[in-house]
Design a protein around this motif. Structure first.
Motif, PDB file in Angstrom:
ATOM      1  N   SER A  56      13.780  58.477 -10.237  1.00 40.42           N
ATOM      2  CA  SER A  56      15.192  58.086 -10.202  1.00 40.42           C
ATOM      3  C   SER A  56      16.102  59.271 -10.499  1.00 40.42           C
ATOM      4  O   SER A  56      17.161  59.427  -9.888  1.00 40.42           O
ATOM      5  CB  SER A  56      15.457  56.974 -11.225  1.00 40.42           C
ATOM      6  N   VAL A  57      15.681  60.116 -11.431  1.00 43.43           N
ATOM      7  CA  VAL A  57      16.465  61.317 -11.759  1.00 43.43           C
ATOM      8  C   VAL A  57      16.600  62.218 -10.538  1.00 43.43           C
ATOM      9  O   VAL A  57      17.674  62.780 -10.263  1.00 43.43           O
ATOM     10  CB  VAL A  57      15.816  62.086 -12.929  1.00 43.43           C
ATOM     11  N   ALA A  58      15.509  62.346  -9.777  1.00 43.72           N
ATOM     12  CA  ALA A  58      15.530  63.199  -8.585  1.00 43.72           C
ATOM     13  C   ALA A  58      16.571  62.714  -7.575  1.00 43.72           C
ATOM     14  O   ALA A  58      17.370  63.501  -7.052  1.00 43.72           O
ATOM     15  CB  ALA A  58      14.141  63.225  -7.939  1.00 43.72           C
ATOM     16  N   PHE A  59      16.581  61.406  -7.308  1.00 43.49           N
ATOM     17  CA  PHE A  59      17.551  60.855  -6.360  1.00 43.49           C
ATOM     18  C   PHE A  59      18.973  60.961  -6.907  1.00 43.49           C
ATOM     19  O   PHE A  59      19.923  61.192  -6.160  1.00 43.49           O
ATOM     20  CB  PHE A  59      17.208  59.402  -6.040  1.00 43.49           C
ATOM     21  N   THR A  60      19.121  60.795  -8.199  1.00 38.25           N
ATOM     22  CA  THR A  60      20.448  60.917  -8.821  1.00 38.25           C
ATOM     23  C   THR A  60      20.979  62.336  -8.685  1.00 38.25           C
ATOM     24  O   THR A  60      22.166  62.548  -8.406  1.00 38.25           O
ATOM     25  CB  THR A  60      20.378  60.526 -10.306  1.00 38.25           C
ATOM     26  N   ILE A  61      20.105  63.315  -8.859  1.00 39.55           N
ATOM     27  CA  ILE A  61      20.510  64.721  -8.726  1.00 39.55           C
ATOM     28  C   ILE A  61      21.014  64.990  -7.310  1.00 39.55           C
ATOM     29  O   ILE A  61      22.033  65.676  -7.119  1.00 39.55           O
ATOM     30  CB  ILE A  61      19.336  65.658  -9.077  1.00 39.55           C
ATOM     31  N   ILE A  62      20.332  64.444  -6.318  1.00 35.53           N
ATOM     32  CA  ILE A  62      20.771  64.626  -4.928  1.00 35.53           C
ATOM     33  C   ILE A  62      22.170  64.053  -4.732  1.00 35.53           C
ATOM     34  O   ILE A  62      23.051  64.696  -4.139  1.00 35.53           O
ATOM     35  CB  ILE A  62      19.787  63.950  -3.953  1.00 35.53           C
ATOM     36  N   GLY A  63      22.362  62.834  -5.245  1.00 40.67           N
ATOM     37  CA  GLY A  63      23.660  62.187  -5.078  1.00 40.67           C
ATOM     38  C   GLY A  63      24.778  62.948  -5.768  1.00 40.67           C
ATOM     39  O   GLY A  63      25.856  63.148  -5.196  1.00 40.67           O
ATOM     40  N   ILE A  64      24.526  63.392  -6.992  1.00 40.27           N
ATOM     41  CA  ILE A  64      25.539  64.137  -7.740  1.00 40.27           C
ATOM     42  C   ILE A  64      25.844  65.472  -7.061  1.00 40.27           C
ATOM     43  O   ILE A  64      27.005  65.887  -6.940  1.00 40.27           O
ATOM     44  CB  ILE A  64      25.077  64.364  -9.193  1.00 40.27           C
ATOM     45  N   SER A  65      24.797  66.138  -6.595  1.00 40.69           N
ATOM     46  CA  SER A  65      24.972  67.419  -5.906  1.00 40.69           C
ATOM     47  C   SER A  65      25.838  67.258  -4.663  1.00 40.69           C
ATOM     48  O   SER A  65      26.749  68.062  -4.406  1.00 40.69           O
ATOM     49  CB  SER A  65      23.601  67.986  -5.527  1.00 40.69           C
ATOM     50  N   THR A  66      25.569  66.208  -3.887  1.00 42.99           N
ATOM     51  CA  THR A  66      26.371  65.929  -2.685  1.00 42.99           C
ATOM     52  C   THR A  66      27.812  65.616  -3.064  1.00 42.99           C
ATOM     53  O   THR A  66      28.762  66.131  -2.463  1.00 42.99           O
ATOM     54  CB  THR A  66      25.771  64.749  -1.908  1.00 42.99           C
ATOM     55  N   PHE A  67      27.971  64.764  -4.072  1.00 40.69           N
ATOM     56  CA  PHE A  67      29.303  64.335  -4.505  1.00 40.69           C
ATOM     57  C   PHE A  67      30.165  65.519  -4.957  1.00 40.69           C
ATOM     58  O   PHE A  67      31.334  65.635  -4.588  1.00 40.69           O
ATOM     59  CB  PHE A  67      29.155  63.329  -5.649  1.00 40.69           C
ATOM     60  N   VAL A  68      29.568  66.419  -5.729  1.00 39.26           N
ATOM     61  CA  VAL A  68      30.329  67.534  -6.294  1.00 39.26           C
ATOM     62  C   VAL A  68      30.604  68.616  -5.251  1.00 39.26           C
ATOM     63  O   VAL A  68      31.708  69.179  -5.191  1.00 39.26           O
ATOM     64  CB  VAL A  68      29.576  68.137  -7.500  1.00 39.26           C
ATOM     65  N   SER A  69      29.624  68.909  -4.411  1.00 40.02           N
ATOM     66  CA  SER A  69      29.740  70.070  -3.516  1.00 40.02           C
ATOM     67  C   SER A  69      30.486  69.788  -2.222  1.00 40.02           C
ATOM     68  O   SER A  69      31.058  70.712  -1.631  1.00 40.02           O
ATOM     69  CB  SER A  69      28.337  70.600  -3.178  1.00 40.02           C
ATOM     70  N   ALA A  70      30.496  68.533  -1.762  1.00 40.24           N
ATOM     71  CA  ALA A  70      31.034  68.225  -0.434  1.00 40.24           C
ATOM     72  C   ALA A  70      32.477  68.692  -0.218  1.00 40.24           C
ATOM     73  O   ALA A  70      32.767  69.326   0.808  1.00 40.24           O
ATOM     74  CB  ALA A  70      30.900  66.726  -0.157  1.00 40.24           C
ATOM     75  N   PRO A  71      33.418  68.411  -1.123  1.00 41.38           N
ATOM     76  CA  PRO A  71      34.799  68.869  -0.871  1.00 41.38           C
ATOM     77  C   PRO A  71      34.921  70.393  -0.776  1.00 41.38           C
ATOM     78  O   PRO A  71      35.689  70.907   0.038  1.00 41.38           O
ATOM     79  CB  PRO A  71      35.574  68.326  -2.085  1.00 41.38           C
ATOM     80  N   PHE A  72      34.169  71.116  -1.629  1.00 40.78           N
ATOM     81  CA  PHE A  72      34.230  72.578  -1.604  1.00 40.78           C
ATOM     82  C   PHE A  72      33.650  73.133  -0.299  1.00 40.78           C
ATOM     83  O   PHE A  72      34.191  74.064   0.292  1.00 40.78           O
ATOM     84  CB  PHE A  72      33.477  73.154  -2.802  1.00 40.78           C
ATOM     85  N   ILE A  73      32.547  72.529   0.150  1.00 36.64           N
ATOM     86  CA  ILE A  73      31.936  72.978   1.395  1.00 36.64           C
ATOM     87  C   ILE A  73      32.861  72.685   2.570  1.00 36.64           C
ATOM     88  O   ILE A  73      32.979  73.489   3.507  1.00 36.64           O
ATOM     89  CB  ILE A  73      30.570  72.292   1.592  1.00 36.64           C
ATOM     90  N   GLY A  74      33.535  71.538   2.527  1.00 39.69           N
ATOM     91  CA  GLY A  74      34.497  71.221   3.575  1.00 39.69           C
ATOM     92  C   GLY A  74      35.613  72.251   3.648  1.00 39.69           C
ATOM     93  O   GLY A  74      36.034  72.655   4.733  1.00 39.69           O
ATOM     94  N   LYS A  75      36.088  72.697   2.474  1.00 37.78           N
ATOM     95  CA  LYS A  75      37.130  73.726   2.430  1.00 37.78           C
ATOM     96  C   LYS A  75      36.624  75.029   3.021  1.00 37.78           C
ATOM     97  O   LYS A  75      37.334  75.709   3.783  1.00 37.78           O
ATOM     98  CB  LYS A  75      37.566  73.931   0.970  1.00 37.78           C
ATOM     99  N   ILE A  76      35.383  75.385   2.699  1.00 35.02           N
ATOM    100  CA  ILE A  76      34.784  76.602   3.255  1.00 35.02           C
ATOM    101  C   ILE A  76      34.676  76.486   4.771  1.00 35.02           C
ATOM    102  O   ILE A  76      34.925  77.454   5.505  1.00 35.02           O
ATOM    103  CB  ILE A  76      33.391  76.845   2.629  1.00 35.02           C
ATOM    104  N   SER A  77      34.326  75.297   5.237  1.00 36.96           N
ATOM    105  CA  SER A  77      34.227  75.053   6.680  1.00 36.96           C
ATOM    106  C   SER A  77      35.554  75.327   7.378  1.00 36.96           C
ATOM    107  O   SER A  77      35.599  75.925   8.453  1.00 36.96           O
ATOM    108  CB  SER A  77      33.784  73.602   6.914  1.00 36.96           C
ATOM    109  N   ASP A  78      36.659  74.893   6.756  1.00 37.66           N
ATOM    110  CA  ASP A  78      37.987  75.139   7.332  1.00 37.66           C
ATOM    111  C   ASP A  78      38.338  76.627   7.308  1.00 37.66           C
ATOM    112  O   ASP A  78      38.960  77.145   8.242  1.00 37.66           O
ATOM    113  CB  ASP A  78      39.052  74.355   6.557  1.00 37.66           C
TER     114      ASP A  78
END
Length: 399
Positions: free
Chosen positions: A249-271
């Motif tokens: 469960s911790v492993a799946f939670t880490i994936i979700g948190i990583s996606t949640f935190v990084s997605a907006p920053f990566i989107g900005k980099i994409s722009d």
């Protein structure tokens, strides 16, 4: 100022709807054992309930895209939210396996419909300068939904009845319904469309078909890899890594948190980079690193690091992929195109885990993940070819 205020409200509403769509699909996962006990559902029956959600997603994507063009964003969004509310309210009263199956299928239809509605609307609201950032917010909310769905349902059921998680999602769906009803959408299909001679229309159709084939293949491969990981990582972690359910469960939670935190920053980099396809490729490469780390190492901290890297990779791929579609697909074809892409990709989520399971039975626990890496590698190669071809052409909608 007023325009920006309305835009911000609309974006916030899309983020909440995306959260709801992902919560409602994943929240039932911890509840399956309770349903099995209450209704005496067999293992096969549980597998059918699980797969019907993806069948609904396969059937609903293209349909949602077509309906978006015909009736408009607002009416589609309101209709889907009504269906979501009805589905959530009916789940607690489901008294048989047949009713649960119908609701699970409807849940898949609504979930993918809301995904299409949100992604197309965000691409319509945005420009090439901020499209990645806005899609990053949506990817972030999807990651949050994947975390909160099972977490909230598990906690609520521990203190209340089996019905409460569904009422919880229905409540937020009602709030979203009110918000959407007050939104103003710019529906491109209601505007006069430019006239194109028959020959030019034929060229447009051929080009769109080629693009649909390429992008659908890439997304098919990525969704296949994701489905294989979701289906078999728990088995691999239990029997190969000897992990407890809590560690998994911790492993799946880490994936979700990583996606949640990084997605907006990566989107900005994409722009900022103006190179969506490069970030798609980087994202897929990071997913391969995630797989390699848990295949080649057994230390929990290394595997968890891989999960964190994989979450960033997933965010990088999803942000850039949907933003790329918004950049290159004309507005009047965008909704049906995105709908067809997500529908066709769901075939991978249905078929690939079956192939991976057969490989596991024939060879070893490791085999599905080597198969997984092959799928991701093929997706990288296709994206690289698309990028090479598009680098010499200025990225713009079809004329």
């Amino acid at each position: 100022m007023v325009k920006h205020l309305y835009l911000n409200r609309n974006i916030a509403c899309m983020i909440v709807i995306s959260l709801i769509a992902n919560m409602s699909g994943s929240m039932i996962l911890p509840l399956f054992a309770i349903y099995v006990e209450q209704f005496g559902i067999s293992t096969l029956g549980m597998s059918i309930l699980f797969s019907l959600f993806y069948v609904g997603r396969f059937l609903g994507g293209g349909m949602a895209g077509q309906i978006y063009e015909k009736i408009g964003a607002k009416r589609l969004g309101l209709s889907l939210l009504i269906a979501e509310i009805v589905c959530m309210l009916l789940f607690p009263f489901a008294g048989s396996f047949i009713v649960l199956s119908i609701l699970r299928l409807l849940q898949g239809l609504v979930a993918i419909g809301l995904t299409v509605f949100v992604r197309v609307t965000i691409n319509h609201m945005s420009t090439a300068e901020n499209r990645g950032t806005l899609n990053g917010y949506i990817s972030s909310s999807e990651g949050a939904g994947m975390i909160l769905g099972p977490l909230i349902s598990g906690v609520i059921v521990s203190y209340f009845s089996l019905s409460f998680p569904f009422y919880f999602v229905a409540f937020f769906a009602c709030i979203s319904f009110v918000a959407v009803s007050r939104m103003t959408f710019a529906n491109s299909f209601l505007k006069p469309q430019p006239y194109h001679p028959p020959f030019q229309k034929s060229q447009r159709r051929i080009k769109l078909t080629k693009q649909l084939l390429l992008y659908s293949t890439v997304h098919f491969l990525e969704m296949s890899a994701f489905a294989i990981f979701l289906t078999y990582f728990s088995v691999y972690a239990t029997y190969k890594l000897h992990w407890s359910p809590a560690e998994i469960s911790v492993a799946f939670t880490i994936i979700g948190i990583s996606t949640f935190v990084s997605a907006p920053f990566i989107g900005k980099i994409s722009d900022m980079l103006k190179d969506r396809l490069l970030l798609c490729i980087i994202g897929l490469f990071l997913i391969m690193i995630e797989i390699i780390l848990f295949l080649w190492f057994t230390e929990p901290w290394i595997v968890y690091l891989g999960m964190f890297i994989g979450g960033i990779g997933g965010a990088s791929y999803l942000d850039s992929f949907y933003s790329q579609l918004g950049d290159v697909i004309p507005e009047d074809n965008r909704s049906s195109f995105i709908g067809n892409v997500v529908s066709l990709s769901e075939v991978g989520a249905i078929v690939s885990p079956i192939i991976a399971g057969a490989l596991m039975d024939r060879f070893s626990l490791n085999t599905p993940f080597y198969y997984n890496m092959i799928l991701v590698l093929i997706a990288i190669v296709i994206q690289y070819i698309i990028r090479l071809k598009s680098k010499s052409i200025r990225k713009r909608p079809l004329a």
